[in-house]
Design a protein around this motif. Structure first.
Motif, short mmCIF file in Angstrom:
data_model
loop_
_atom_site.label_atom_id
_atom_site.label_comp_id
_atom_site.label_asym_id
_atom_site.label_seq_id
_atom_site.Cartn_x
_atom_site.Cartn_y
_atom_site.Cartn_z
N ASP A 135 -6.39 -36.77 18.27
CA ASP A 135 -6.35 -37.39 19.61
C ASP A 135 -5.36 -38.56 19.59
O ASP A 135 -5.54 -39.51 18.81
N PRO A 136 -4.28 -38.52 20.43
CA PRO A 136 -3.28 -39.60 20.37
C PRO A 136 -3.86 -40.98 20.66
O PRO A 136 -3.30 -41.99 20.26
N GLU A 137 -5.03 -41.02 21.28
CA GLU A 137 -5.69 -42.31 21.56
C GLU A 137 -6.24 -42.96 20.28
O GLU A 137 -6.59 -44.14 20.25
N TYR A 138 -6.42 -42.13 19.22
CA TYR A 138 -7.03 -42.62 17.97
C TYR A 138 -6.23 -42.31 16.71
O TYR A 138 -6.46 -42.90 15.66
N ALA A 139 -5.29 -41.40 16.83
CA ALA A 139 -4.67 -40.85 15.61
C ALA A 139 -3.82 -41.85 14.84
O ALA A 139 -3.68 -41.73 13.62
N THR A 140 -3.24 -42.85 15.52
CA THR A 140 -2.36 -43.79 14.78
C THR A 140 -2.97 -45.19 14.74
O THR A 140 -3.72 -45.58 15.66
N PRO A 141 -2.63 -45.98 13.71
CA PRO A 141 -3.16 -47.34 13.62
C PRO A 141 -2.83 -48.15 14.87
O PRO A 141 -3.66 -48.91 15.36
N THR A 178 -1.28 -58.91 14.93
CA THR A 178 -1.87 -57.69 15.48
C THR A 178 -3.08 -57.18 14.70
O THR A 178 -3.90 -56.44 15.23
N GLU A 179 -3.19 -57.55 13.42
CA GLU A 179 -4.34 -57.05 12.64
C GLU A 179 -5.60 -57.88 12.88
O GLU A 179 -6.68 -57.52 12.42
N TYR A 180 -5.48 -59.01 13.59
CA TYR A 180 -6.67 -59.82 13.91
C TYR A 180 -7.37 -59.17 15.11
O TYR A 180 -6.69 -58.80 16.08
N SER A 181 -8.67 -59.07 15.09
CA SER A 181 -9.35 -58.34 16.17
C SER A 181 -9.15 -59.03 17.52
O SER A 181 -9.23 -58.40 18.56
N GLN A 182 -8.83 -60.33 17.51
CA GLN A 182 -8.63 -61.00 18.80
C GLN A 182 -7.42 -60.41 19.54
O GLN A 182 -7.36 -60.45 20.76
N TYR A 183 -6.48 -59.83 18.79
CA TYR A 183 -5.33 -59.19 19.43
C TYR A 183 -5.81 -58.00 20.25
O TYR A 183 -5.47 -57.85 21.43
N GLY A 184 -6.64 -57.17 19.61
CA GLY A 184 -7.19 -56.00 20.30
C GLY A 184 -8.04 -56.38 21.49
O GLY A 184 -8.19 -55.61 22.45
N ARG A 239 -5.09 -47.35 17.67
CA ARG A 239 -6.48 -47.79 17.43
C ARG A 239 -6.66 -49.29 17.64
O ARG A 239 -7.76 -49.75 17.97
N LEU A 240 -5.57 -50.06 17.47
CA LEU A 240 -5.70 -51.53 17.48
C LEU A 240 -6.51 -52.08 18.66
O LEU A 240 -7.45 -52.86 18.47
N PRO A 241 -6.17 -51.71 19.92
CA PRO A 241 -6.94 -52.30 21.03
C PRO A 241 -8.38 -51.80 21.12
O PRO A 241 -9.17 -52.35 21.88
N LYS A 242 -8.70 -50.76 20.34
CA LYS A 242 -10.06 -50.18 20.46
C LYS A 242 -10.91 -50.42 19.22
O LYS A 242 -11.96 -49.81 19.06
N LEU A 243 -10.44 -51.32 18.36
CA LEU A 243 -11.12 -51.45 17.06
C LEU A 243 -12.61 -51.79 17.20
O LEU A 243 -13.44 -51.28 16.47
N LYS A 244 -12.91 -52.66 18.16
CA LYS A 244 -14.30 -53.08 18.33
C LYS A 244 -15.18 -51.85 18.61
O LYS A 244 -16.24 -51.67 18.00
N ALA A 245 -14.71 -51.01 19.53
CA ALA A 245 -15.47 -49.80 19.90
C ALA A 245 -15.51 -48.82 18.74
O ALA A 245 -16.55 -48.18 18.49
#
Ligand code: CAO
Length: 476
Positions: free
Chosen positions: A341-347, A273-279, A350-356
């Motif tokens: 913001d619950p969309e950003y507040a937790t790791p 999950t920590e690899y950006s390809q997951y996000g 954030r995972l699926p949005k890391l690129k942005a």
């Protein structure tokens, strides 16, 4: 007369008894360790750095060449070992003449890997040369070599022979591979990077495997070997005997790629999950993929552009969105609402949005130089790493001050910069002395270290074992 003899014998016995009593007391006090319960001698009261060097008294027969072996013996020399580099007459270490920048002078490749050593030229395939080598084996504590597999044996210096000549000698080798299907292969840096798992896990997912600029195969293995040698010397204090130390470059690289073997096994438990390809919703295959600039740990990171990136290829910063400092990150980039913001507040959110998210952080980093970003972020404990060019590193005053970057003078090439000892011991302070010229110390080693007589030296020299073969002989 008989009485006189008797008295003499009595006093001899008395003296011997006194001596042995002294010995026992000495041993007892060493056992007691001067009251500190250890077997160590009394703590020196000499000023720090003035009690000799860590490896003082250790003699190294340095049969290394190119990079991996010389890295190891250079480190040992910096710690005070007497490193005697044996080189082929007339030629020397091949790197003396590789990537030459000053005509007629030893290359930087050679000078930067062979500081603080002495050089003797010996033809190991000449009987008189072998006489010198055997004398070195008997005198030295460690033989270090990184020849192609079998080369040392072909010279006649098998482990059995060395062990017979000097049972205390440690024989340390770098080879490309350990025992197995590839053990006979010659190996260079990038071969090891590829075979040790570094290349398959380096680079971008969409691109080919990539080798890294850090010489993890050569210098990395040299470092491993140095630790092996020091450990073997330590063990020898108890056992009184030498041993073989082997570092395979493949093993050394794999040791440095440990986290990737970790990830290989984690794949069984699901995507990484920590690899950006997951996000990015890209499925994982059966092997650890290349992860671009993702961080190797549990905290997402990426390389971001800074002010000036259009013209400066190194105007970048490594930015880590470490969870405990998410609040300060939101504040610094001007997105304070992301903190709650619950969309950003937790790791996890954030995972699926890391690129942005990194793109948004980059909008901010691009308004500042990499050093300004570093200053602003470190003030609030956000870990970042400026991408430093070699030019910037060479000019960095703090590295000069610590002796990590050193200017050295050399008789044929003049002043040059080198990397000094990166390992700092407070009581064994390294000085960086220039690398030796080819065969510069041949005479003093024969005379002072090996104690050959003037007659023997003349005999060895006249045999041609220490000098380059004459041109006609070569052609013949
Ligand atoms: N007198 C006479 N002969 C000498 C000598 C001396 N003083 N020093 C070396 N030689 C000879 C060796 O005996 C050997 O001869 P033979 O092949 O006839 O036995 C010959 O020189 C060449 O040695 P080599 O095979 O080690 O050198 P190479 O240039 O062919 O290979 C390398 C270089 C690095 C590929 C190989 O040594 C190797 O695989 N080493 C182990 C792995 C390693 O350390 N690689 C990293 C190198 S840094 O990138």
């Amino acid at each position: 007369m008989a009485k006189k003899k008797q008295n003499k014998a009595k006093s001899k016995v008395k003296a011997a008894a006194k001596k042995s009593a002294r010995k026992v007391t000495k041993l007892a006090s060493a056992k007691k360790g001067n009251g500190n319960g250890s077997h160590l001698p009394k703590a020196s009261n000499k000023p720090w750095g003035k009690a000799g060097k860590a490896l003082e008294g250790v003699k190294i027969l340095d049969f290394t060449h190119v990079q991996s072996g010389p890295t190891c013996t250079q480190l040992l020399a910096w710690f005070g070992a007497d490193v005697i580099k044996v080189e082929r007459p007339g030629v020397g270490d091949i790197t003396r003449g590789q990537l030459v920048d000053v005509k007629g002078a030893d290359s930087l490749y050679f000078t930067m890997l062979n500081h603080n050593k002495r050089s003797i030229t010996v033809d190991s395939k000449h009987p008189q040369g072998m006489r010198v080598l055997e004398a070195l084996v008997k005198t030295c504590d460690v033989l270090v070599e990184n020849f192609a597999p079998g080369a040392l044996d072909r010279m006649g210096l098998t482990w059995e022979r060395i062990n017979k000549l000097n049972p205390r000698m440690i024989v340390a080798s770098v080879k490309g591979f350990g025992p197995g299907p590839y053990e006979d292969c010659k190996v260079y840096e990038n071969v090891a990077q590829c075979a040790g798992g570094a290349a398959s896990t380096t680079g971008f997912r969409e691109g080919p495997p990539l080798v890294t600029g850090a010489q993890i195969g050569d210098s990395g293995t040299g470092l491993h070997l140095a630790l092996g040698i020091v450990s073997a010397l330590f063990q020898r204090n108890r056992t009184g005997r030498g041993q073989k130390v082997l570092c395979a470059m493949q093993d050394g690289v794999l040791n440095l790629c440990r986290v990737k073997l970790r990830d290989q096994q984690r794949l069984k438990a699901g995507p990484l999950t920590e690899y950006s390809q997951y996000g990015e919703n890209v499925p994982f295959g059966p092997t650890v993929p290349r992860a671009g600039n993702d961080s190797g740990g549990g905290q997402p990171g990426w390389i971001l552009k800074c002010k000036g990136w259009e013209t400066d290829p190194d105007a970048y910063i490594y930015f880590i969105t470490q969870a405990p400092v998410w609040g300060p990150i939101c504040d610094i980039i001007g997105e304070p609402t992301w903190k709650t913001d619950p969309e950003y507040a937790t790791p996890r959110a954030r995972l699926p949005k890391l690129k942005a998210i990194f793109r948004r952080i980059e909008d901010w980093t691009m308004t500042k130089t990499k050093f300004e970003v570093m200053e602003a972020c470190n003030a609030v404990d956000i870990p970042v790493g400026p991408i430093l060019s070699m030019k910037e590193i060479a000019e960095e005053p703090s590295l000069r001050k610590t002796g990590t970057v050193v200017e050295v003078d050399h008789p044929t090439r003049g002043k040059y910069l080198t990397v000094g000892n990166p390992i700092k011991l407070s009581d064994s302070i390294s000085d960086v002395r220039r690398s030796p010229l080819l065969g510069e110390h041949t005479d003093e080693i024969l005379k002072d270290v090996l104690k050959f007589s003037a007659k023997d030296i003349a005999e060895i020299k006249n045999s041609g074992a220490l000098s380059a073969p004459k041109k006609e002989e070569k052609a013949a």
